[in-house]
Design an enzyme around this catalytic site. Structure first.
Site, PDB file in Angstrom:
ATOM      1  N   GLY A   4       0.837  -1.191   0.000  1.00  0.00           N
ATOM      2  CA  GLY A   4       0.000   0.000   0.000  1.00  0.00           C
ATOM      3  C   GLY A   4       0.871   1.240   0.000  1.00  0.00           C
ATOM      4  O   GLY A   4       1.488   1.585   1.015  1.00  0.00           O
ATOM      5  N   ASP A   8       2.009  -2.068  -4.597  1.00  0.00           N
ATOM      6  CA  ASP A   8       0.691  -1.477  -4.789  1.00  0.00           C
ATOM      7  C   ASP A   8       0.108  -1.953  -6.118  1.00  0.00           C
ATOM      8  O   ASP A   8       0.852  -2.320  -7.043  1.00  0.00           O
ATOM      9  CB  ASP A   8       0.777   0.051  -4.777  1.00  0.00           C
ATOM     10  CG  ASP A   8      -0.552   0.710  -4.420  1.00  0.00           C
ATOM     11  OD1 ASP A   8      -0.675   1.203  -3.282  1.00  0.00           O
ATOM     12  OD2 ASP A   8      -1.465   0.712  -5.272  1.00  0.00           O
ATOM     13  N   HIS A  38      -6.925  -3.465   2.762  1.00  0.00           N
ATOM     14  CA  HIS A  38      -7.660  -3.655   4.018  1.00  0.00           C
ATOM     15  C   HIS A  38      -8.842  -4.603   3.895  1.00  0.00           C
ATOM     16  O   HIS A  38      -9.637  -4.715   4.836  1.00  0.00           O
ATOM     17  CB  HIS A  38      -8.134  -2.318   4.599  1.00  0.00           C
ATOM     18  CG  HIS A  38      -7.094  -1.250   4.617  1.00  0.00           C
ATOM     19  ND1 HIS A  38      -5.821  -1.468   5.101  1.00  0.00           N
ATOM     20  CD2 HIS A  38      -7.119   0.046   4.196  1.00  0.00           C
ATOM     21  CE1 HIS A  38      -5.120  -0.357   4.999  1.00  0.00           C
ATOM     22  NE2 HIS A  38      -5.877   0.573   4.436  1.00  0.00           N
TER      23      HIS A  38
END
Length: 242
Positions: free
Chosen positions: A54, A78, A123
């Site tokens: 991330g 990412d 998440h």
């Protein structure tokens, strides 16, 4: 250390960097900085590899460079291909989907040993669980895994929900059992495994779960000193011999 002092920017170089931020955009919960510093401080000034899943706008990668020092290898992972251009000397960007286990397995081969694995990615429950499961073996025997924003475990739109068996928090609770497996009274059903032998501790914070790796052999009980009265010890439940 005094809690008030530890949370001040002067005592925490990560918060101090964030407050003066000379680089790219960052977005963090205020209480995360003390947790980072508590678990990552021992790597400062050492040759180490941190992998942050991330990247956002790349600001935290620059923060890790400042905090860990010039000997650190900083790697951002990412799914957004636009972030490839944020690489710079000492900071690598790898593009891929953390929810794709095939990608994670290829990433594991590509990365080699990891000292700090930090998940600040999508998440989603399947992403967090897959990242820990697939990259756990790459984390050094004395390394650390930190998964943040675990409050999404309580959000149905992220695949979670209170006590949902598919949430990352419930996954982590099962790891707590594994951490304590040396004390099982039923080794046929529940016995020490890889996680038991390689994880020294787990730490639960608001929105963060930390796993500290370390050799974890079968515990031994000790006793010393002179009894003050007749001591009739109970029969000790023997630990499983595995």
């Amino acid at each position: 250390m005094n809690d008030q002092a530890s949370s001040s920017p002067a005592a925490n170089p990560l918060r101090a960097y964030f407050d003066r931020n000379p680089g790219r955009l960052m977005y963090k919960w205020a209480h995360y900085f003390d947790i980072y510093h508590r678990h990552f401080e021992r790597f400062r000034g050492q040759p180490c590899t941190i992998v942050e899943v991330g990247v956002f706008h790349g600001g935290s990668l620059q923060m890790w460079r400042d905090y860990l020092g010039p000997q650190a290898r900083i790697i951002g992972v990412d799914i957004d291909p636009r972030l490839r251009d944020l690489g710079e000397p000492g900071i690598e960007i790898i593009i891929g989907d953390q929810g794709d286990r095939a990608f994670l397995r290829q990433l594991a081969k590509q990365l080699g040993p990891i000292d700090i694995l930090l998940d600040d990615g999508g998440h989603q429950m399947h992403q967090q669980i897959a990242t820990v499961e697939e990259l756990y073996g790459n984390v050094q025997p004395d390394g650390v895994i930190l998964v943040e924003d675990t409050h999404t475990s309580y959000w149905p739109d992220y695949g979670g929900g209170l006590r949902s068996p598919h949430s990352f928090i419930e996954f982590s609770k099962r790891l707590v059992d594994e951490l304590n497996a040396w004390h099982s009274r039923d080794p046929q059903q529940f016995s020490p495994g890889v996680f038991t032998r390689s994880a020294r501790s787990m730490h639960f914070y608001d929105s963060i779960v930390v796993i500290e790796k370390g050799a974890h052999p079968q515990p031994t009980e000790l006793m010393s000193g002179t009894p003050s009265f007749s001591l009739d010890l109970p029969v000790n439940d023997a630990l499983p011999q595995v």
